[in-house]
Design a protein around this motif. Structure first.
Motif, PDB file in Angstrom:
ATOM      1  N   ARG A 162       0.841  -1.184   0.000  1.00 60.78           N
ATOM      2  CA  ARG A 162       0.000   0.000   0.000  1.00 60.78           C
ATOM      3  C   ARG A 162       0.878   1.237   0.000  1.00 60.78           C
ATOM      4  N   VAL A 163       0.464   2.231  -0.771  1.00 65.41           N
ATOM      5  CA  VAL A 163       1.151   3.508  -0.767  1.00 65.41           C
ATOM      6  C   VAL A 163       0.389   4.431   0.180  1.00 65.41           C
ATOM      7  N   ARG A 164       1.118   4.997   1.122  1.00 63.20           N
ATOM      8  CA  ARG A 164       0.461   5.806   2.143  1.00 63.20           C
ATOM      9  C   ARG A 164       0.741   7.280   1.846  1.00 63.20           C
ATOM     10  N   ARG A 165      -0.314   8.098   1.861  1.00 64.14           N
ATOM     11  CA  ARG A 165      -0.119   9.527   1.622  1.00 64.14           C
ATOM     12  C   ARG A 165       0.445  10.197   2.868  1.00 64.14           C
ATOM     13  N   LEU A 166       1.495  11.006   2.669  1.00 63.42           N
ATOM     14  CA  LEU A 166       2.111  11.672   3.810  1.00 63.42           C
ATOM     15  C   LEU A 166       1.664  13.117   3.933  1.00 63.42           C
ATOM     16  N   MET A 167       1.744  13.853   2.833  1.00 64.69           N
ATOM     17  CA  MET A 167       1.392  15.265   2.901  1.00 64.69           C
ATOM     18  C   MET A 167       1.025  15.788   1.512  1.00 64.69           C
ATOM     19  N   SER A 168       0.273  16.870   1.502  1.00 67.69           N
ATOM     20  CA  SER A 168      -0.106  17.492   0.239  1.00 67.69           C
ATOM     21  C   SER A 168       0.893  18.587  -0.102  1.00 67.69           C
ATOM     22  N   VAL A 169       1.293  18.640  -1.362  1.00 65.00           N
ATOM     23  CA  VAL A 169       2.204  19.706  -1.781  1.00 65.00           C
ATOM     24  C   VAL A 169       1.545  20.540  -2.879  1.00 65.00           C
ATOM     25  N   ASP A 170       0.240  20.453  -2.935  1.00 62.21           N
ATOM     26  CA  ASP A 170      -0.552  21.102  -3.969  1.00 62.21           C
ATOM     27  C   ASP A 170      -0.256  22.599  -4.051  1.00 62.21           C
ATOM     28  N   ALA A 171      -0.117  23.229  -2.890  1.00 64.98           N
ATOM     29  CA  ALA A 171       0.017  24.685  -2.861  1.00 64.98           C
ATOM     30  C   ALA A 171       1.234  25.169  -3.630  1.00 64.98           C
ATOM     31  N   ILE A 172       2.309  24.389  -3.630  1.00 63.54           N
ATOM     32  CA  ILE A 172       3.498  24.902  -4.300  1.00 63.54           C
ATOM     33  C   ILE A 172       3.698  24.357  -5.697  1.00 63.54           C
ATOM     34  N   THR A 173       3.144  23.194  -5.990  1.00 64.84           N
ATOM     35  CA  THR A 173       3.451  22.636  -7.298  1.00 64.84           C
ATOM     36  C   THR A 173       2.524  23.159  -8.375  1.00 64.84           C
ATOM     37  N   GLN A 174       1.271  23.478  -8.011  1.00 61.56           N
ATOM     38  CA  GLN A 174       0.288  23.981  -8.959  1.00 61.56           C
ATOM     39  C   GLN A 174       0.298  23.173 -10.250  1.00 61.56           C
ATOM     40  N   GLY A 175       0.192  21.887 -10.110  1.00 59.05           N
ATOM     41  CA  GLY A 175       0.025  21.052 -11.293  1.00 59.05           C
ATOM     42  C   GLY A 175       1.303  20.413 -11.800  1.00 59.05           C
ATOM     43  N   SER A 176       2.464  20.990 -11.451  1.00 62.02           N
ATOM     44  CA  SER A 176       3.674  20.334 -11.909  1.00 62.02           C
ATOM     45  C   SER A 176       4.196  19.447 -10.771  1.00 62.02           C
ATOM     46  N   ARG A 177       5.205  18.673 -11.027  1.00 60.63           N
ATOM     47  CA  ARG A 177       5.595  17.705 -10.014  1.00 60.63           C
ATOM     48  C   ARG A 177       6.745  18.159  -9.130  1.00 60.63           C
ATOM     49  N   LEU A 178       6.782  17.580  -7.959  1.00 53.64           N
ATOM     50  CA  LEU A 178       7.837  17.848  -6.999  1.00 53.64           C
ATOM     51  C   LEU A 178       8.625  16.558  -6.899  1.00 53.64           C
ATOM     52  N   ILE A 179       9.930  16.608  -7.159  1.00 54.37           N
ATOM     53  CA  ILE A 179      10.669  15.350  -7.140  1.00 54.37           C
ATOM     54  C   ILE A 179      11.696  15.341  -6.009  1.00 54.37           C
ATOM     55  N   PRO A 180      11.849  14.202  -5.352  1.00 54.23           N
ATOM     56  CA  PRO A 180      12.884  14.101  -4.320  1.00 54.23           C
ATOM     57  C   PRO A 180      14.249  14.111  -4.993  1.00 54.23           C
ATOM     58  N   LEU A 181      15.162  14.920  -4.477  1.00 59.17           N
ATOM     59  CA  LEU A 181      16.483  15.031  -5.085  1.00 59.17           C
ATOM     60  C   LEU A 181      17.492  14.109  -4.432  1.00 59.17           C
ATOM     61  N   THR A 182      17.554  14.159  -3.123  1.00 59.57           N
ATOM     62  CA  THR A 182      18.550  13.370  -2.432  1.00 59.57           C
ATOM     63  C   THR A 182      18.091  11.916  -2.384  1.00 59.57           C
ATOM     64  N   GLY A 183      19.034  10.980  -2.499  1.00 55.91           N
ATOM     65  CA  GLY A 183      18.696   9.568  -2.396  1.00 55.91           C
ATOM     66  C   GLY A 183      18.255   9.249  -0.985  1.00 55.91           C
ATOM     67  N   LYS A 184      19.213   9.347  -0.077  1.00 57.78           N
ATOM     68  CA  LYS A 184      18.900   9.063   1.330  1.00 57.78           C
ATOM     69  C   LYS A 184      18.581  10.368   2.034  1.00 57.78           C
ATOM     70  N   PRO A 185      17.600  10.347   2.931  1.00 48.05           N
ATOM     71  CA  PRO A 185      17.338  11.555   3.702  1.00 48.05           C
ATOM     72  C   PRO A 185      18.507  11.840   4.645  1.00 48.05           C
ATOM     73  N   CYS A 186      18.676  13.091   4.999  1.00 46.29           N
ATOM     74  CA  CYS A 186      19.691  13.454   5.962  1.00 46.29           C
ATOM     75  C   CYS A 186      18.974  13.631   7.294  1.00 46.29           C
ATOM     76  N   ARG A 187      19.067  12.658   8.161  1.00 40.26           N
ATOM     77  CA  ARG A 187      18.349  12.629   9.433  1.00 40.26           C
ATOM     78  C   ARG A 187      16.859  12.955   9.248  1.00 40.26           C
ATOM     79  N   GLY A 188      16.271  12.418   8.202  1.00 38.14           N
ATOM     80  CA  GLY A 188      14.838  12.608   7.979  1.00 38.14           C
ATOM     81  C   GLY A 188      14.493  13.712   7.001  1.00 38.14           C
ATOM     82  N   LEU A 189      15.448  14.628   6.734  1.00 42.50           N
ATOM     83  CA  LEU A 189      15.147  15.729   5.825  1.00 42.50           C
ATOM     84  C   LEU A 189      15.507  15.361   4.395  1.00 42.50           C
ATOM     85  N   VAL A 190      14.658  15.777   3.461  1.00 42.05           N
ATOM     86  CA  VAL A 190      14.950  15.533   2.056  1.00 42.05           C
ATOM     87  C   VAL A 190      14.919  16.850   1.287  1.00 42.05           C
ATOM     88  N   LEU A 191      15.634  16.858   0.180  1.00 46.44           N
ATOM     89  CA  LEU A 191      15.605  18.016  -0.713  1.00 46.44           C
ATOM     90  C   LEU A 191      14.647  17.689  -1.844  1.00 46.44           C
TER      91      LEU A 191
END
Lengths: 173, 657
Positions: B21-50
């Motif tokens: 199952r894919v679990r939804r974590l958060m909405s990023v609708d406000a900033i993407t406005q239809g385009s996509r947001l992609i994770p840049l870093t492979g591994k998170p840095c103590r939980g943070l991702v770019l």
């Protein structure tokens, strides 16, 4: 309940404040009330004999601010035309200070929430800035240019339009 | 656990292997406005991702567990281009600081000529700063690959036989040589798996000759001693697995540290594993086929699905740049001073020092500066020339320095009213531009791009020419500080009114809306097109002839002409959407120069409350207190019956940038 709250309207009550460098000042409660920060402290019963500490205001500007508030509190209501004129003259003379003091007043008045003084200092500072180049402004206010040459070049590019009189949009020509 | 953005603007997590199952974590609708947001870093840095927004190229630091999202200020990245830059995120335990680092590489015909390194400290920096510890080596940084944080250093992959390392604590650079089997021209992928650094090489695209996928493990970091882990022949793999494959996890043999399986993600959203003990890894086992996950579109086509890794964490992304800047009483005081200065001076003073530049650059300064000018100041009147789309100030026109730019009656030139300092103006032949009239360099061309080919095809030539005429508006979303372009039109299929919106500054596609999106529609309820949209919903004032709708001092005003009495009525809308008659201007007294048919209110002078009226040939201030009219500019009476020149009138409020 402290006795001070019972006669809060009594302007004879003196409020003590302490500058960041440890100097003590006194002013009537009505004067202290002109500062939003002090008024809240007084309302919350935080004004005691030890004085209210003001962590970011040094003694020199604080002395001026106490002067300003005392003068303005004494003439707060029912001003005659002459008194209003006199207060205006007082303000004009009051703000004739060097840029170091002006800078201190600007920050302190904003921090303490003394609206009238804040306006006065802001306007005076804006008048000093007006019509000067960035370099002249650095000199006036003793600001160090902390940009790297690369950053300076970038800023120039970004704000090219602001340094020119008119420039036709390149994409239209 | 994987992190992926789905088709409905959510970041989702998926547990591998075994998660169904894919679990939804958060909405990023406000900033993407239809385009996509992609994770840049492979591994998170103590939980943070770019994260990177595909259309705007803006970067964000995100903690998907807490839903915190922090924009990284970035004005230059569009100019540099995403391909010559690589980002990384590192952590310094001693100071508890998170640093975003980017290497910018300038190439001349594919040969790197200069490299810059810039650092942004989370919660402390207000802008990118050049790294302190010496110049980075000239390097051909890999396209779009994020740096890997390992051993206190960020590892930037690139070609040239080595990896550039950057120590985030003491800001020094180093080189880590590639395994010698890797060609100098290749830029192998760097990964950190199970506490070791790996490089892999052998990217496969269907049109290139097959080359085995080879992976090396860094056995000894200090001595740069690599050991070949595997060499996999991919010829039997399905095509979809080969593109953009990245190793994401090592699965060890039970009870030992011997690598048994390697888990990969591919560019198409597939997650699969290979068993090194079975045919040397030639048989991939698909763990997550995207078609099993409805949230990801269930598509088997080649849709790049860049996945990142996800780990749960309570780490905060820190304060926003504005919070940092205005936490200092000194900056707050300077902002008070600087907002009193005219736009041009304020922009110029950004060159004084970093603190001033930071203050002037914030959206909240621009907002308060505009609001200050609007409330306290006199309206600034600018004329716009329809043929060159240049602006001229009224003072210059009156002084004879600039000629009055005129348009004839039939002109299709359009100019929206000023919205937070910007206007949209232009015509079909010149194009439409987003402009800041106070900053003559600030032009951005707007284009209509439709996904719906049918609606374009159904428009005849004239329609396309006049597409924006009278139907475009500009709005401002106070929450996101974005300008939004809105366009209304009737489609040709069923003559329904449609509304499309777009971020005016960032560009990107136009969006059709069923109804105006809440945020833009509520953005002060200000702009012409939007107002018209609302008019369709809202009752107008109780008059049959509504001439124009304007926004004056944040209030919606409708001007209605009463020809019988020769007056112009100004109605304002109250909060409950009811209308009240604010002013009745008796224009008969100023006839023929002004008449209820020609006069349009433009603005109210903040200093004395007079109403600025324009007829297209005359501009005048009407004082509702005394009933006096002061004409400040006039073309005079028409020379003859053919003289139908008018000026395009637009009042303008100033804005920082």
């Amino acid at each position: 309940m402290a006795a001070a709250t019972d006669d809060a309207g009594d302007s004879n009550e003196m409020i003590r404040v302490v500058s960041s460098d440890g100097e003590h000042f006194e002013m009537p409660e009505a004067a202290a009330n002109l500062s939003l920060v002090l008024r809240h402290m007084i309302e919350d019963d935080c004004a005691d004999a030890a004085g209210i500490p003001l962590a970011v205001v040094a003694a020199k500007p604080l002395a001026k601010i106490v002067d300003y508030c005392t003068k303005h509190a004494a003439k707060s209501s029912g001003l005659t035309i002459e008194e209003a004129e006199e207060l205006k003259r007082f303000d004009a003379e009051f703000i004739e200070v060097d840029t170091d003091m002006l800078y201190d007043l600007l920050v302190a008045a904003d921090f303490m929430g003394v609206e009238g003084l804040s306006k006065l200092a802001v306007q005076r500072t804006a008048d000093l800035i007006k019509g000067k180049t960035p370099e002249q402004n650095r000199e006036t206010f003793g600001i160090v240019n902390d940009f790297t040459p690369e950053e300076e070049e970038e800023i120039c590019k970004e704000n090219e339009w602001a340094f020119q009189i008119t420039k036709p949009p390149s994409r239209l020509c | 656990m994987f992190l992926v953005s789905d088709d409905e603007d959510h970041l989702c997590s998926w547990q591998a292997p075994g998660g169904d199952r894919v679990r939804r974590l958060m909405s990023v609708d406000a900033i993407t406005q239809g385009s996509r947001l992609i994770p840049l870093t492979g591994k998170p840095c103590r939980g943070l991702v770019l994260l990177r927004c595909v259309s705007s190229l803006w970067h964000y630091v995100c903690n998907p567990s807490t839903g915190e999202l922090l924009p990284v200020p970035d004005c230059r990245i569009a100019e540099v281009g995403e391909h010559c830059v690589s980002y990384g995120l590192g952590y310094i335990p001693a100071t508890r600081e998170y640093k975003i680092v980017r290497l910018l590489c300038c190439c001349d015909n594919g040969v790197p000529v200069a490299t810059r390194c810039e650092v942004f400290v989370l919660g402390a920096s207000t802008c990118w700063r050049p790294s302190a510890g010496g110049k980075p080596p000239i390097y051909n940084v890999a396209r779009g690959k994020a740096a890997v944080f390992f051993n206190g250093k960020l590892h930037f992959s690139g070609s040239g036989g080595s990896i550039v390392t950057f120590d985030v604590a003491n800001q020094t650079f180093g080189l880590l040589m590639h395994p010698c089997d890797i060609p100098v021209t290749a830029s192998p992928r760097v990964s950190e798996l199970g506490g070791y650094l790996y490089v892999s090489h052998g990217m496969h695209f269907s049109d290139e000759p097959q080359e085995p996928f080879t992976m090396w493990k860094l056995k000894d970091y200090e001595a740069a001693r690599w050991e070949k882990l595997c060499c996999i022949d991919q010829s039997a793999w399905p095509d979809a697995a080969k593109t953009w494959m990245t190793p994401v996890e090592i699965i060890y043999e039970p009870g030992s540290r011997r690598e048994k399986k390697i888990m990969f993600k591919s560019g198409t959203g597939k997650v699969f594993a290979v068993d090194l003990d079975v045919d040397g890894g030639a048989r991939p086992e698909i763990l997550l086929p995207p078609e099993n996950v409805p949230a990801m579109g269930g598509s088997t086509d080649f849709v790049p699905r860049l996945m990142g890794m996800y780990e749960e964490s309570l780490v905060s992304v820190g304060r926003t740049v504005e919070e940092i800047i205005f936490s200092s009483p000194v900056s707050t005081a300077w902002a008070e001073v600087l907002k009193r200065l005219p736009t041009r001076s304020a922009a110029r003073l950004a060159a004084v020092c970093r603190d001033w530049r930071a203050v002037i650059g914030t959206a909240c300064f621009a907002r308060s500066h505009t609001a200050h000018v609007k409330l306290r100041g006199k309206p600034r009147i600018m004329f716009v020339d329809a043929s060159t789309v240049k602006f001229a100030a009224l003072e210059d026109v009156v002084a004879g320095v600039a000629p009055p730019p005129l348009v004839s009656q039939g002109s299709k030139f359009t100019c929206t009213s000023s919205c937070h300092g910007l206007v949209i103006c232009g015509n079909a032949t010149k194009g439409y531009f987003l402009c800041n009239p106070c900053a003559t360099g600030g032009y951005r061309k707007l284009q209509v791009e439709f996904d719906d080919e049918a609606s374009l095809a159904s428009m005849d030539g004239q329609d396309a020419d006049t597409f924006f005429h009278g139907s475009i508006g500009l709005g401002y979303d106070g929450e996101t500080s974005n300008h939004i372009a809105v366009c209304l039109f009737y489609n040709r299929r069923d003559y329904q009114m449609e509304c499309i919106v777009r971020d005016a500054q960032l560009g990107g596609p136009w969006f059709a809306t069923d109804e105006p999106p809440a945020s833009s529609a509520e953005a002060g309820g200000k702009r012409a097109a939007r107002l018209r949209q609302r008019q369709a919903v809202l009752e107008g004032p109780p008059r049959s002839h509504v001439m124009s709708i304007v926004e004056i001092r944040d209030t919606l005003c409708a001007a209605c002409s009463c020809l019988s009495s020769g007056t112009l009525e100004l109605w304002t809308m109250k909060d409950d959407h009811s209308w009240s008659l604010q002013f009745e201007i008796d224009l008969d007294r100023f006839s023929p120069e002004y008449s209820p048919e020609t006069a349009v209110p433009l603005a109210v002078d903040g200093s004395d409350g007079r109403i600025l009226l324009s007829t297209g040939r005359s501009l005048g201030y009407y004082d509702p207190g005394t009933g006096e009219m002061e004409t400040i500019y006039s073309l005079g009476a028409p020379r003859d019956q053919h003289d139908d020149d008018k000026f395009v009138k637009q009042k303008h409020t100033e804005k920082g940038h």
